[in-house]
Scaffold this active site. Structure first.
Site, PDB file in Angstrom:
ATOM      1  N   ARG A  36      26.876  39.237  34.807  1.00  0.00           N
ATOM      2  CA  ARG A  36      27.192  38.045  33.731  1.00  0.00           C
ATOM      3  C   ARG A  36      26.272  37.837  33.038  1.00  0.00           C
ATOM      4  NH1 ARG A  36      30.456  34.131  37.208  1.00  0.00           N
ATOM      5  NH2 ARG A  36      29.042  32.149  36.199  1.00  0.00           N
ATOM      6  N   PHE A 126      43.417  50.189  45.021  1.00  0.00           N
ATOM      7  CA  PHE A 126      43.587  51.136  44.457  1.00  0.00           C
ATOM      8  C   PHE A 126      43.203  52.442  45.751  1.00  0.00           C
ATOM      9  CE2 PHE A 126      42.815  48.276  40.666  1.00  0.00           C
ATOM     10  CZ  PHE A 126      43.502  49.876  39.889  1.00  0.00           C
ATOM     11  N   HIS A 156      40.199  40.109  56.721  1.00  0.00           N
ATOM     12  CA  HIS A 156      38.739  40.401  55.896  1.00  0.00           C
ATOM     13  C   HIS A 156      37.863  39.608  55.654  1.00  0.00           C
ATOM     14  CE1 HIS A 156      42.136  41.610  52.833  1.00  0.00           C
ATOM     15  NE2 HIS A 156      41.270  42.642  52.046  1.00  0.00           N
ATOM     16  N   LYS A 160      35.940  36.731  51.530  1.00  0.00           N
ATOM     17  CA  LYS A 160      36.932  36.332  50.216  1.00  0.00           C
ATOM     18  C   LYS A 160      37.457  35.359  49.548  1.00  0.00           C
ATOM     19  CE  LYS A 160      41.570  38.662  49.814  1.00  0.00           C
ATOM     20  NZ  LYS A 160      40.453  39.362  48.371  1.00  0.00           N
ATOM     21  N   GLY A 166      45.367  39.863  47.950  1.00  0.00           N
ATOM     22  CA  GLY A 166      46.678  40.450  46.712  1.00  0.00           C
ATOM     23  C   GLY A 166      47.583  41.612  47.622  1.00  0.00           C
TER      24      GLY A 166
HETATM   25  P1  NAD Z   1      31.753  40.131  44.273  1.00  0.00           P
HETATM   26  O1  NAD Z   1      31.903  38.269  44.257  1.00  0.00           O
HETATM   27  O2  NAD Z   1      31.448  40.717  45.663  1.00  0.00           O
HETATM   28  O3  NAD Z   1      32.080  40.359  43.160  1.00  0.00           O
HETATM   29  C1  NAD Z   1      32.649  39.532  41.865  1.00  0.00           C
HETATM   30  C2  NAD Z   1      31.406  39.848  40.819  1.00  0.00           C
HETATM   31  O4  NAD Z   1      31.863  39.518  39.720  1.00  0.00           O
HETATM   32  C3  NAD Z   1      29.999  39.480  41.277  1.00  0.00           C
HETATM   33  O5  NAD Z   1      29.411  39.706  41.146  1.00  0.00           O
HETATM   34  C4  NAD Z   1      29.770  37.842  40.101  1.00  0.00           C
HETATM   35  O6  NAD Z   1      28.748  37.997  39.254  1.00  0.00           O
HETATM   36  C5  NAD Z   1      31.164  38.976  38.591  1.00  0.00           C
HETATM   37  N1  NAD Z   1      31.403  38.443  37.671  1.00  0.00           N
HETATM   38  C6  NAD Z   1      31.837  37.120  37.687  1.00  0.00           C
HETATM   39  N2  NAD Z   1      32.436  36.679  35.767  1.00  0.00           N
HETATM   40  C7  NAD Z   1      31.722  37.728  35.385  1.00  0.00           C
HETATM   41  C8  NAD Z   1      31.652  38.171  34.306  1.00  0.00           C
HETATM   42  N3  NAD Z   1      32.282  37.019  33.205  1.00  0.00           N
HETATM   43  N4  NAD Z   1      31.150  38.883  33.663  1.00  0.00           N
HETATM   44  C9  NAD Z   1      30.333  40.031  34.865  1.00  0.00           C
HETATM   45  N5  NAD Z   1      30.381  39.411  35.826  1.00  0.00           N
HETATM   46  C10 NAD Z   1      31.295  38.994  36.578  1.00  0.00           C
HETATM   47  O7  NAD Z   1      33.243  39.896  44.570  1.00  0.00           O
HETATM   48  P2  NAD Z   1      34.156  41.601  45.217  1.00  0.00           P
HETATM   49  O8  NAD Z   1      34.646  41.779  47.131  1.00  0.00           O
HETATM   50  O9  NAD Z   1      33.497  42.725  44.768  1.00  0.00           O
HETATM   51  O10 NAD Z   1      35.507  41.305  44.810  1.00  0.00           O
HETATM   52  C11 NAD Z   1      35.765  41.345  43.327  1.00  0.00           C
HETATM   53  C12 NAD Z   1      37.246  41.166  43.341  1.00  0.00           C
HETATM   54  O11 NAD Z   1      37.508  42.428  43.618  1.00  0.00           O
HETATM   55  C13 NAD Z   1      37.953  39.981  44.584  1.00  0.00           C
HETATM   56  O12 NAD Z   1      39.221  39.425  43.324  1.00  0.00           O
HETATM   57  C14 NAD Z   1      38.540  41.242  45.430  1.00  0.00           C
HETATM   58  O13 NAD Z   1      39.593  40.694  46.026  1.00  0.00           O
HETATM   59  C15 NAD Z   1      39.045  42.562  44.175  1.00  0.00           C
HETATM   60  N6  NAD Z   1      39.227  43.353  44.983  1.00  0.00           N
HETATM   61  C16 NAD Z   1      39.818  44.706  44.997  1.00  0.00           C
HETATM   62  C17 NAD Z   1      40.321  45.564  45.199  1.00  0.00           C
HETATM   63  C18 NAD Z   1      41.551  46.878  44.961  1.00  0.00           C
HETATM   64  O14 NAD Z   1      41.450  48.080  45.376  1.00  0.00           O
HETATM   65  N7  NAD Z   1      42.405  46.303  43.722  1.00  0.00           N
HETATM   66  C19 NAD Z   1      39.813  45.866  46.503  1.00  0.00           C
HETATM   67  C20 NAD Z   1      38.507  45.238  46.506  1.00  0.00           C
HETATM   68  C21 NAD Z   1      38.001  43.970  46.018  1.00  0.00           C
END
Ligand code: NAD
Length: 268
Positions: A36, A126, A156, A160, A166
């Site tokens: 960010r 993924f 979770h 979360k 999802g």
């Molecule tokens: P988290 O809160 O630890 O990390 C999210 C990060 O995104 C934070 O550091 C936040 O500051 C940053 N962020 C927000 N807006 C931003 C911007 N505009 N620019 C740059 N950075 C920005 O959360 P997490 O546990 O890492 O999960 C993130 C997402 O991934 C969630 O939606 C979660 O459900 C998803 N997820 C998906 C999978 C998958 O396999 N698809 C697996 C795990 C988590």
């Protein structure tokens, strides 16, 4: 060709794992990382925040500052940030791997529109194991049919923010499709009070939140006299991160369109 990968949300739980996975992925290298704009980590080394030592990739606070430095962006952040990144990548002709969950219909439509201009791979999960599980669930639903009640339980970590996960929703889709139904017509997201007996076709979700659980999912097929449970348990975020890096390498050679991890793994 070495695919240059950028990771946004680099300071997040997934972001750190993604930095490691992009760095280690065959046929790829980590070439940019974004946090960010107001983060104290702007300018820090991406390898150091991921505990890998110096990788000589300085963290940016704005995607526009590094648009020339990568081929594929990996985004596991928030729905609002992901939609903005999809639009930026579409305009710049960069490919995008999206792991962010909890998007609204409107946000999904915006991502679909961006996929008209560039290749996007979006998946609720993924990990290779979960994607095989989707396939198993679809098969189980087709064979077991409507005589089995389907219930999905997920757990979770306490941080979360979206529910059900999802991944749980994708599991529900896999079952509903196998039964020839649409999840939106049969999903039940809460039960409280005098809800009456279970209806025949419903697919119901239950959510557990707490501790440091990386992600547990169980789908139950319940009948008179027996029940089948199909369970996946993730014990490390690297399972998701490795899959996302693999998707990024695969996506680099794809034309514009919306793909998912089943496409990457050739499971369709
Ligand atoms: P988290 O809160 O630890 O990390 C999210 C990060 O995104 C934070 O550091 C936040 O500051 C940053 N962020 C927000 N807006 C931003 C911007 N505009 N620019 C740059 N950075 C920005 O959360 P997490 O546990 O890492 O999960 C993130 C997402 O991934 C969630 O939606 C979660 O459900 C998803 N997820 C998906 C999978 C998958 O396999 N698809 C697996 C795990 C988590």
């Amino acid at each position: 060709m070495t695919v240059r990968i950028a990771v946004t949300g680099a300071a997040g739980r997934m972001g750190k794992a993604l930095i490691e996975a992009a760095h280690l992925a065959e046929g790829a290298k980590l070439s940019a990382a974004i946090v960010r704009p107001d983060s104290s980590l702007v300018g820090a080394d991406a390898g150091e925040i991921a505990g890998l030592g110096k990788l000589d990739v300085a963290i940016a606070g704005d995607i526009n500052a590094v648009l020339d430095d990568f081929d594929v962006l990996i985004d596991f952040t928030t729905p609002a940030a992901t939609v903005a990144n999809a639009q930026a990548c579409a305009a710049a002709g960069k490919q995008l791997v999206i792991g962010t969950t909890g998007c609204t219909e409107q946000e999904l439509t915006a991502i679909q529109q961006a996929a008209g201009q560039t290749a996007i791979c979006m998946a609720s999960n993924f990990s290779t194991g979960v994607n095989v599980t989707f396939k198993l669930l679809n098969m189980a639903a087709q064979i077991l049919g409507h005589d089995y009640d389907v219930e999905i339980v997920e757990a979770h970590h306490r941080h979360k923010v979206d529910a059900p996960s999802g991944t749980a929703l994708s599991m529900g889709e896999a079952v509903a499709t196998g039964l020839g139904q649409k999840l939106k017509d049969v999903a039940v997201y809460a039960r409280e009070g005098q809800v009456g007996p279970r209806s025949k076709d419903e697919i119901a979700f239950a959510t557990v939140r707490g501790g440091d659980v990386v992600g547990d999912h169980t789908v139950m097929f319940l009948a008179d006299g027996e029940r089948v449970e199909i369970t996946h348990k993730a014990s490390s975020r690297m399972s998701f991160a490795r899959g996302a890096a693999r998707a990024a390498v695969w996506l680099a050679a794809q034309p514009a369109g919306l793909y998912d991890m089943q496409d990457v793994l050739g499971l369709k």
